[in-house]
Design a protein around this motif. Structure first.
Motif, PDB file in Angstrom:
ATOM      1  N   ALA A  18       0.843  -1.203   0.000  1.00  0.00           N
ATOM      2  CA  ALA A  18       0.000   0.000   0.000  1.00  0.00           C
ATOM      3  C   ALA A  18       0.873   1.245   0.000  1.00  0.00           C
ATOM      4  O   ALA A  18       1.879   1.316   0.692  1.00  0.00           O
ATOM      5  N   GLN A  62      -6.113   8.700   2.188  1.00  0.00           N
ATOM      6  CA  GLN A  62      -5.256   7.936   3.088  1.00  0.00           C
ATOM      7  C   GLN A  62      -5.576   6.455   2.940  1.00  0.00           C
ATOM      8  O   GLN A  62      -6.695   6.090   2.602  1.00  0.00           O
ATOM      9  N   THR A  63      -4.605   5.628   3.240  1.00  0.00           N
ATOM     10  CA  THR A  63      -4.867   4.194   3.286  1.00  0.00           C
ATOM     11  C   THR A  63      -5.663   3.889   4.551  1.00  0.00           C
ATOM     12  O   THR A  63      -5.687   4.692   5.499  1.00  0.00           O
ATOM     13  N   ASP A  64      -6.308   2.747   4.562  1.00  0.00           N
ATOM     14  CA  ASP A  64      -7.053   2.330   5.754  1.00  0.00           C
ATOM     15  C   ASP A  64      -6.123   2.208   6.955  1.00  0.00           C
ATOM     16  O   ASP A  64      -6.488   2.559   8.075  1.00  0.00           O
ATOM     17  N   GLU A  65      -4.906   1.745   6.708  1.00  0.00           N
ATOM     18  CA  GLU A  65      -3.921   1.603   7.782  1.00  0.00           C
ATOM     19  C   GLU A  65      -3.585   2.967   8.391  1.00  0.00           C
ATOM     20  O   GLU A  65      -3.508   3.117   9.613  1.00  0.00           O
TER      21      GLU A  65
END
Length: 146
Positions: A18, A62-65
């Motif tokens: 990611a 943004q990434t989920d992380e």
């Protein structure tokens, strides 16, 4: 069963990791993509169309992380801004400004992208404005898509 598990494992191993925070800059009508940026570690690389001057819409994703970790607290997904000769400035709304990020700014303060992202401990590395951009989906301003 082992074959499926092995296949699934190989697919996951080959999947690209990611990417970090991403930015896309559009004209006000959301018809022309004028810039793109992406973080990698503490660096934020950006490319902007050099020959455009005017109001823009800046979208962050943004990434989920990153969302789960709270990596970019207070970051909104959309900001208004201005792009002039490859230089992006953002209108920072009142709720974005905090004592941790931009301390002495008033509501609706105009900030350069570098200043804006420094609040998130990201340094901006831009492409020289004289270079031609070759990003997929990124076209030069002023070209008609009709």
């Amino acid at each position: 069963m082992k074959r499926r598990t092995l296949s699934l494992f190989l697919l996951l191993a080959l999947a690209t990791p990611a990417q970090g925070l991403k930015l896309i800059v559009w004209d006000r009508e959301l018809q022309t993509k004028l810039g793109y940026g992406e973080s990698s570690g503490s660096k934020f690389s950006v490319q902007m169309v050099p020959n455009y001057s005017g109001p823009v819409v800046v979208l962050f994703s943004q990434t989920d992380e990153e969302k789960d970790k709270g990596s970019f607290p207070g970051l909104q997904s959309r900001y208004d801004g201005t792009l002039k000769a490859g230089q992006l400035t953002l209108q920072a709304p009142e709720q974005r400004l905090s004592t941790q990020s931009v301390t002495s700014a008033a509501p609706n303060t105009t900030l350069t992208l570098a200043r804006f992202l420094s609040a998130f401990k990201l340094s901006v590395a831009g492409q020289p404005s004289g270079q031609t951009l070759s990003l997929p989906g990124l076209k030069a301003a002023g070209t008609d898509n009709k």
